[in-house]
Design a protein around this motif. Structure first.
Motif, mmCIF file in Angstrom:
data_model
loop_
_atom_site.group_PDB
_atom_site.id
_atom_site.type_symbol
_atom_site.label_atom_id
_atom_site.label_comp_id
_atom_site.label_asym_id
_atom_site.label_seq_id
_atom_site.Cartn_x
_atom_site.Cartn_y
_atom_site.Cartn_z
ATOM 1 N N VAL A 21 0.901 -1.228 -0.114
ATOM 2 C CA VAL A 21 -0.022 -0.018 -0.167
ATOM 3 C C VAL A 21 0.857 1.268 -0.021
ATOM 4 O O VAL A 21 0.483 2.137 -0.728
ATOM 5 N N TRP A 25 0.879 3.859 -2.945
ATOM 6 C CA TRP A 25 -0.087 5.218 -2.898
ATOM 7 C C TRP A 25 0.290 6.203 -3.826
ATOM 8 O O TRP A 25 -0.668 6.956 -4.246
ATOM 9 N N GLY A 33 -5.880 1.456 -2.262
ATOM 10 C CA GLY A 33 -6.914 1.351 -1.324
ATOM 11 C C GLY A 33 -7.686 0.166 -1.249
ATOM 12 O O GLY A 33 -8.028 -0.371 -0.202
ATOM 13 N N ALA A 34 -7.758 -0.558 -2.403
ATOM 14 C CA ALA A 34 -8.295 -2.199 -2.176
ATOM 15 C C ALA A 34 -7.424 -2.855 -1.628
ATOM 16 O O ALA A 34 -7.665 -3.866 -0.736
ATOM 17 N N ALA A 36 -5.379 -1.863 0.860
ATOM 18 C CA ALA A 36 -5.468 -1.400 2.162
ATOM 19 C C ALA A 36 -6.625 -2.358 3.014
ATOM 20 O O ALA A 36 -6.603 -2.625 3.950
ATOM 21 N N GLY A 37 -7.783 -2.722 2.052
ATOM 22 C CA GLY A 37 -8.805 -3.322 2.600
ATOM 23 C C GLY A 37 -8.297 -4.594 2.943
ATOM 24 O O GLY A 37 -8.737 -5.220 3.948
ATOM 25 N N CYS A 38 -7.409 -5.180 1.929
ATOM 26 C CA CYS A 38 -6.936 -6.544 2.219
ATOM 27 C C CYS A 38 -5.920 -6.647 3.528
ATOM 28 O O CYS A 38 -6.030 -7.574 4.286
ATOM 29 N N ALA A 40 -6.524 -4.647 6.174
ATOM 30 C CA ALA A 40 -7.286 -4.606 7.292
ATOM 31 C C ALA A 40 -7.956 -6.120 7.896
ATOM 32 O O ALA A 40 -7.916 -6.487 8.642
ATOM 33 N N LEU A 41 -8.214 -6.738 6.547
ATOM 34 C CA LEU A 41 -9.013 -8.176 6.673
ATOM 35 C C LEU A 41 -7.949 -9.093 7.136
ATOM 36 O O LEU A 41 -8.248 -9.824 8.136
#
Length: 53
Positions: A21, A25, A33-34, A36-38, A40-41
Motif C-alpha cells: 500500500v 499510494w 485502497g483495495a 488497504a482493505g486486504c 485490514a482483513l
C-alpha cells in the motif's frame, strides 16, 4: 498448522501488504485502497485467530 501460527502468518501477511500500500499510494490510489482493505482483513483475522478480542 497450529492456531497461533495461523494468526502470526496473517499478521505478517498484513505487514507485507501494508508495504505494498505504501509503495503503490503515489502511483495508483485505487489499487492501494483495495490493498488497504486486504490489509485490514488480514490483520483483523490474525488478531481474532490469536484471541486478542
Amino acid at each position: 498448522m497450529d492456531t497461533d501460527l495461523w494468526g502470526l502468518f496473517l499478521m505478517v501477511l498484513g505487514g507485507f501488504l501494508a508495504g505494498g500500500v505504501y509503495a503503490l499510494w503515489g502511483r495508483n490510489r485505487l489499487i492501494a485502497g483495495a490493498l488497504a482493505g486486504c490489509v485490514a482483513l488480514a490483520v483483523v483475522s490474525g488478531v481474532l485467530r490469536l484471541g486478542y478480542l
